[in-house]
Motif scaffolding. Structure first.
Motif, PDB file in Angstrom:
ATOM      1  N   ASP A 181      60.757 -30.990 -35.940  1.00  0.00           N
ATOM      2  CA  ASP A 181      60.982 -31.594 -34.631  1.00  0.00           C
ATOM      3  C   ASP A 181      59.721 -31.471 -33.783  1.00  0.00           C
ATOM      4  N   LEU A 182      59.048 -32.578 -33.541  1.00  0.00           N
ATOM      5  CA  LEU A 182      57.808 -32.564 -32.777  1.00  0.00           C
ATOM      6  C   LEU A 182      58.047 -32.536 -31.271  1.00  0.00           C
ATOM      7  N   SER A 183      59.295 -32.735 -30.851  1.00  0.00           N
ATOM      8  CA  SER A 183      59.605 -32.743 -29.420  1.00  0.00           C
ATOM      9  C   SER A 183      60.109 -31.380 -28.955  1.00  0.00           C
ATOM     10  N   TYR A 184      59.676 -30.323 -29.614  1.00  0.00           N
ATOM     11  CA  TYR A 184      60.165 -28.974 -29.309  1.00  0.00           C
ATOM     12  C   TYR A 184      59.953 -28.638 -27.839  1.00  0.00           C
ATOM     13  N   ASP A 185      60.982 -28.166 -27.203  1.00  0.00           N
ATOM     14  CA  ASP A 185      60.920 -27.724 -25.818  1.00  0.00           C
ATOM     15  C   ASP A 185      61.707 -26.421 -25.718  1.00  0.00           C
ATOM     16  N   PHE A 186      61.033 -25.334 -25.324  1.00  0.00           N
ATOM     17  CA  PHE A 186      61.659 -24.011 -25.352  1.00  0.00           C
ATOM     18  C   PHE A 186      62.900 -23.965 -24.471  1.00  0.00           C
ATOM     19  N   TYR A 187      62.802 -24.501 -23.249  1.00  0.00           N
ATOM     20  CA  TYR A 187      63.950 -24.456 -22.344  1.00  0.00           C
ATOM     21  C   TYR A 187      65.150 -25.198 -22.933  1.00  0.00           C
ATOM     22  N   SER A 188      64.912 -26.408 -23.445  1.00  0.00           N
ATOM     23  CA  SER A 188      66.001 -27.214 -23.991  1.00  0.00           C
ATOM     24  C   SER A 188      66.644 -26.526 -25.188  1.00  0.00           C
ATOM     25  N   TYR A 189      65.817 -25.946 -26.056  1.00  0.00           N
ATOM     26  CA  TYR A 189      66.347 -25.245 -27.220  1.00  0.00           C
ATOM     27  C   TYR A 189      67.151 -24.020 -26.787  1.00  0.00           C
ATOM     28  N   ALA A 190      66.637 -23.286 -25.789  1.00  0.00           N
ATOM     29  CA  ALA A 190      67.334 -22.091 -25.316  1.00  0.00           C
ATOM     30  C   ALA A 190      68.694 -22.445 -24.735  1.00  0.00           C
ATOM     31  N   VAL A 191      68.767 -23.564 -23.989  1.00  0.00           N
ATOM     32  CA  VAL A 191      70.032 -23.994 -23.406  1.00  0.00           C
ATOM     33  C   VAL A 191      71.044 -24.328 -24.502  1.00  0.00           C
ATOM     34  N   VAL A 192      70.584 -24.972 -25.575  1.00  0.00           N
ATOM     35  CA  VAL A 192      71.486 -25.315 -26.668  1.00  0.00           C
ATOM     36  C   VAL A 192      72.045 -24.057 -27.325  1.00  0.00           C
ATOM     37  N   PHE A 193      71.194 -23.044 -27.533  1.00  0.00           N
ATOM     38  CA  PHE A 193      71.673 -21.815 -28.166  1.00  0.00           C
ATOM     39  C   PHE A 193      72.619 -21.045 -27.235  1.00  0.00           C
ATOM     40  N   ILE A 194      72.363 -21.075 -25.928  1.00  0.00           N
ATOM     41  CA  ILE A 194      73.307 -20.482 -24.982  1.00  0.00           C
ATOM     42  C   ILE A 194      74.628 -21.239 -25.034  1.00  0.00           C
ATOM     43  N   SER A 195      74.537 -22.555 -25.196  1.00  0.00           N
ATOM     44  CA  SER A 195      75.744 -23.369 -25.349  1.00  0.00           C
ATOM     45  C   SER A 195      76.519 -22.973 -26.602  1.00  0.00           C
ATOM     46  N   ASN A 196      75.815 -22.672 -27.674  1.00  0.00           N
ATOM     47  CA  ASN A 196      76.467 -22.238 -28.911  1.00  0.00           C
ATOM     48  C   ASN A 196      77.248 -20.936 -28.697  1.00  0.00           C
ATOM     49  N   ILE A 197      76.625 -19.989 -27.997  1.00  0.00           N
ATOM     50  CA  ILE A 197      77.285 -18.704 -27.741  1.00  0.00           C
ATOM     51  C   ILE A 197      78.514 -18.902 -26.854  1.00  0.00           C
ATOM     52  N   SER A 198      78.368 -19.699 -25.787  1.00  0.00           N
ATOM     53  CA  SER A 198      79.498 -19.929 -24.877  1.00  0.00           C
ATOM     54  C   SER A 198      80.625 -20.681 -25.578  1.00  0.00           C
ATOM     55  N   THR A 199      80.271 -21.576 -26.496  1.00  0.00           N
ATOM     56  CA  THR A 199      81.298 -22.291 -27.262  1.00  0.00           C
ATOM     57  C   THR A 199      82.090 -21.330 -28.133  1.00  0.00           C
ATOM     58  N   ALA A 200      81.383 -20.423 -28.798  1.00  0.00           N
ATOM     59  CA  ALA A 200      82.051 -19.450 -29.671  1.00  0.00           C
ATOM     60  C   ALA A 200      83.013 -18.572 -28.874  1.00  0.00           C
ATOM     61  N   ILE A 201      82.579 -18.116 -27.699  1.00  0.00           N
ATOM     62  CA  ILE A 201      83.435 -17.276 -26.857  1.00  0.00           C
ATOM     63  C   ILE A 201      84.647 -18.068 -26.365  1.00  0.00           C
ATOM     64  N   TYR A 202      84.416 -19.311 -25.968  1.00  0.00           N
ATOM     65  CA  TYR A 202      85.508 -20.158 -25.474  1.00  0.00           C
ATOM     66  C   TYR A 202      86.561 -20.395 -26.549  1.00  0.00           C
ATOM     67  N   LEU A 203      86.133 -20.719 -27.756  1.00  0.00           N
ATOM     68  CA  LEU A 203      87.081 -20.977 -28.839  1.00  0.00           C
ATOM     69  C   LEU A 203      87.853 -19.717 -29.208  1.00  0.00           C
ATOM     70  N   ALA A 204      87.175 -18.573 -29.187  1.00  0.00           N
ATOM     71  CA  ALA A 204      87.864 -17.315 -29.475  1.00  0.00           C
ATOM     72  C   ALA A 204      88.903 -17.015 -28.390  1.00  0.00           C
ATOM     73  N   CYS A 205      88.572 -17.327 -27.136  1.00  0.00           N
ATOM     74  CA  CYS A 205      89.520 -17.113 -26.038  1.00  0.00           C
ATOM     75  C   CYS A 205      90.740 -18.026 -26.182  1.00  0.00           C
ATOM     76  N   ILE A 206      90.526 -19.260 -26.639  1.00  0.00           N
ATOM     77  CA  ILE A 206      91.660 -20.161 -26.860  1.00  0.00           C
ATOM     78  C   ILE A 206      92.614 -19.556 -27.878  1.00  0.00           C
ATOM     79  N   ALA A 207      92.034 -19.041 -28.967  1.00  0.00           N
ATOM     80  CA  ALA A 207      92.864 -18.483 -30.034  1.00  0.00           C
ATOM     81  C   ALA A 207      93.667 -17.284 -29.539  1.00  0.00           C
TER      82      ALA A 207
END
Length: 336
Positions: A181-207
């Motif tokens: 990926d030549l369009s690497y942007d640290f902030y954008s990538y960091a936000v996506v990984f934070i989104s991954n963590i929040s998604t995992a917590i949200y799905l676990a809370c649903i269960a």
């Protein structure tokens, strides 16, 4: 077998909690829930991306706020028309007063779920903005690792070697696909990984919350909207997002309004399918479904919005991720 029951007053399915013994096998109704989720997820990403990128709408939080408001309006209307209920055993004579739709004590018990939902929605919306659609879906595949970890921490959930192996293939595929990926942007990538963590917590809370609250999918969605809506409204006001929205040049454009309306409708359907899929199947199954639908998201993203140029490593990585998702689905269907 796990069941998806029809509410007493209508034909829309709601979910009953599954026993631990049933978690290893996907039922036919569970498969329907998974497919519905994937279809809604693909369309929602497209509409959100259109609003944020094609129309350059600057306020992702306002889109989330509109989606919450529309969701609550849809739920209240369906409840008043007795098409749905909010609990698994709701009395026929229950009135439609806002204060009595869900008891206060029950709503307070869903507070962790609602707060995790708010973080999940805000971060997920922001993560779409700075990353092209193919790369976004590639990075989001790493959510499976976070989901497995959160499930183990919160519920002690362990998975077979077959499942762990399929998840490993998905992760390897994501790394390979993203290596060019030549369009690497640290902030954008960091936000996506934070989104991954929040998604995992949200799905676990649903269960967890979904099994203990006595609410069905619609009731949980209602609590999320009622709790998170005022918080998000205050937040957008403080940040000046509402003022920016009023002065947005395309606000009264029919094209932009159509995209926003479709985004709100798809967000409602997606939230419902997420609850249904997570409670009927599992949090990890919900995450894997997100990977299976990526093939269509990537294809539409390339055609509609552009993104990564053709690259052999990217194709190999995407193929591995899709293969890992298919292996996981096979393991669930076979009960491995």
């Amino acid at each position: 077998m796990a069941s998806v029951e029809t509410s007493k007053n209508g034909a829309l399915p709601v979910s009953n909690p599954r026993s631990s013994k049933e978690n290893s096998i996907m039922t036919k109704k569970g498969a329907y829930a998974a497919i519905s989720y994937m279809a809604c997820a693909v369309l929602l990403v497209m509409f959100n991306k259109a609003a944020l990128s094609s129309y350059h709408f600057p306020c992702a939080n306002v889109i989330t706020l509109f989606q919450m408001i529309c969701s609550c309006l849809f739920l209240y209307a369906l409840r008043c028309w007795k098409v749905i209920s909010f609990t698994l055993d709701e009395p026929q004579s229950m009135d439609n007063h806002l204060a009595t739709l869900v008891p206060l004590k029950t709503m307070l018990n869903t507070l962790p779920l609602a707060l995790s939902y708010l973080v999940y929605m805000l971060v997920s919306m922001e993560s779409v903005r700075g990353v092209n659609v193919p790369m976004y879906t590639t990075l989001r595949r790493t959510t499976v690792a976070f989901t497995m970890l959160v499930e183990y921490i919160l519920a002690g959930q362990k998975h077979s070697l077959y499942v762990v192996g399929s998840v490993g293939i998905i992760i390897v595929g994501a790394v390979i696909a993203g290596s060019r990926d030549l369009s690497y942007d640290f902030y954008s990538y960091a936000v996506v990984f934070i989104s991954n963590i929040s998604t995992a917590i949200y799905l676990a809370c649903i269960a967890r919350v979904g099994k203990s609250s006595g609410l069905n999918s619609f009731g949980l969605m209602w609590c999320n909207g009622v709790i998170c809506g005022p918080i998000l409204l205050l937040w957008t006001y403080i940040r000046g997002d509402l003022e920016m929205t009023i002065s947005f040049p395309y606000l009264f454009s029919y094209g932009f309004q159509a995209v926003m309306l479709l985004s709100c409708i798809m967000a409602f359907l997606l939230n419902y399918s997420v609850f249904l899929n997570t409670t009927v199947n599992s949090a990890l199954t919900q995450t894997i479904c997100g990977n299976l639908k990526d093939l269509f998201t990537i294809s539409f993203g390339w055609v509609l919005f552009g993104g990564l140029p053709f690259d052999l490593l990217n194709v190999v990585g995407q193929s591995l991720g899709f293969l890992g998702s298919c292996l996981y689905a096979y393991c669930k269907l076979r009960g491995k």
